[in-house]
Design an enzyme around this catalytic site. Sequence first.
Site, short mmCIF file in Angstrom:
data_model
loop_
_atom_site.label_atom_id
_atom_site.label_comp_id
_atom_site.label_asym_id
_atom_site.label_seq_id
_atom_site.Cartn_x
_atom_site.Cartn_y
_atom_site.Cartn_z
N CYS A 112 0.92 -1.28 0.20
CA CYS A 112 0.05 -0.01 0.01
C CYS A 112 0.96 1.38 -0.03
O CYS A 112 1.41 1.69 -1.32
CB CYS A 112 -0.96 0.00 0.95
SG CYS A 112 -2.35 1.13 0.97
N HIS A 215 -3.78 -5.52 -0.25
CA HIS A 215 -3.39 -5.83 1.04
C HIS A 215 -3.23 -7.32 1.58
O HIS A 215 -4.41 -7.77 2.26
CB HIS A 215 -4.40 -5.15 2.12
CG HIS A 215 -4.45 -3.61 1.97
ND1 HIS A 215 -3.41 -2.90 2.85
CD2 HIS A 215 -4.95 -2.79 1.41
CE1 HIS A 215 -3.50 -1.72 2.71
NE2 HIS A 215 -4.42 -1.27 1.82
N GLU A 217 -1.72 -8.33 4.08
CA GLU A 217 -1.67 -8.47 5.40
C GLU A 217 -3.01 -8.83 5.87
O GLU A 217 -3.17 -9.57 7.09
CB GLU A 217 -1.04 -7.37 6.12
CG GLU A 217 -1.94 -6.05 6.02
CD GLU A 217 -2.04 -5.31 4.80
OE1 GLU A 217 -2.55 -4.24 5.09
OE2 GLU A 217 -1.70 -5.85 3.88
#
Length: 237
Positions: A112, A215, A217
């Site tokens: 990001c 993303h 994560e």
Amino acid sequence: MQKDQKHPLIGLVPLVDLQRASYWMLPGYMQGVEQAGGVPLMLPLTEDEEELDRLAGLCDGFLLTGGQDVGPDVYGAPHSALCGELCPARDAMERRLLALARAQDKPVLGICRGIQFLNAALGGTLWQDLPVQCPSPVDHHQTGAYDKPIHTVRLLPDTPLANLLQREVLPVNSYHHQAVRTLAPGLAPMAVAPDGIVEAVYEPGRRFVWAVQWHPEFSWKADEASRRIFAAFVGAC
């Protein structure tokens, strides 16, 4: 901390809460690294060159996390009212850390803000606000359920990411209002959104300098592609 070559030490740039004068970490960044076999270490927020030199020597690789907008001064642009909250201390820290990592050819993964900072630091520019400056029907700022995909990206052939995932189209999650505008001279694209926004880049000739706009994560538990990205990064470390 003793280094283990089987479990590389990965330095994570801290998230910064300016209102609370604190820094912190989303567990998904650490868990994504851990499940891939790495040992995550949240770094201190520091601009001290000696301290960053030591950290660069200690860690086997670095993860540039999400966070505030990249300061327009990093890419030589005027500060627009469209730009959000900035964190000059992070910009300064990441400038030095990225330079050290590249000088030592240590792997870097940007997520990001990480792709935005990598591009800006290496000579590219950013859209300071996509919805206003580059309107598109593609939803780049989903709400809720951040582990779920919201749009697709096209993986460019003969790039490391396409070779890793062995597919042409990838569904991704998305939560950002800034993005790559002009690509830095030393970077090459690996994925683009349907509206043409560059969503993944790498630096050819380096052991591993990758960045993605989405993303992993948030999605690594449910998404094999996200786990493969973490595994490729940790494996390179």
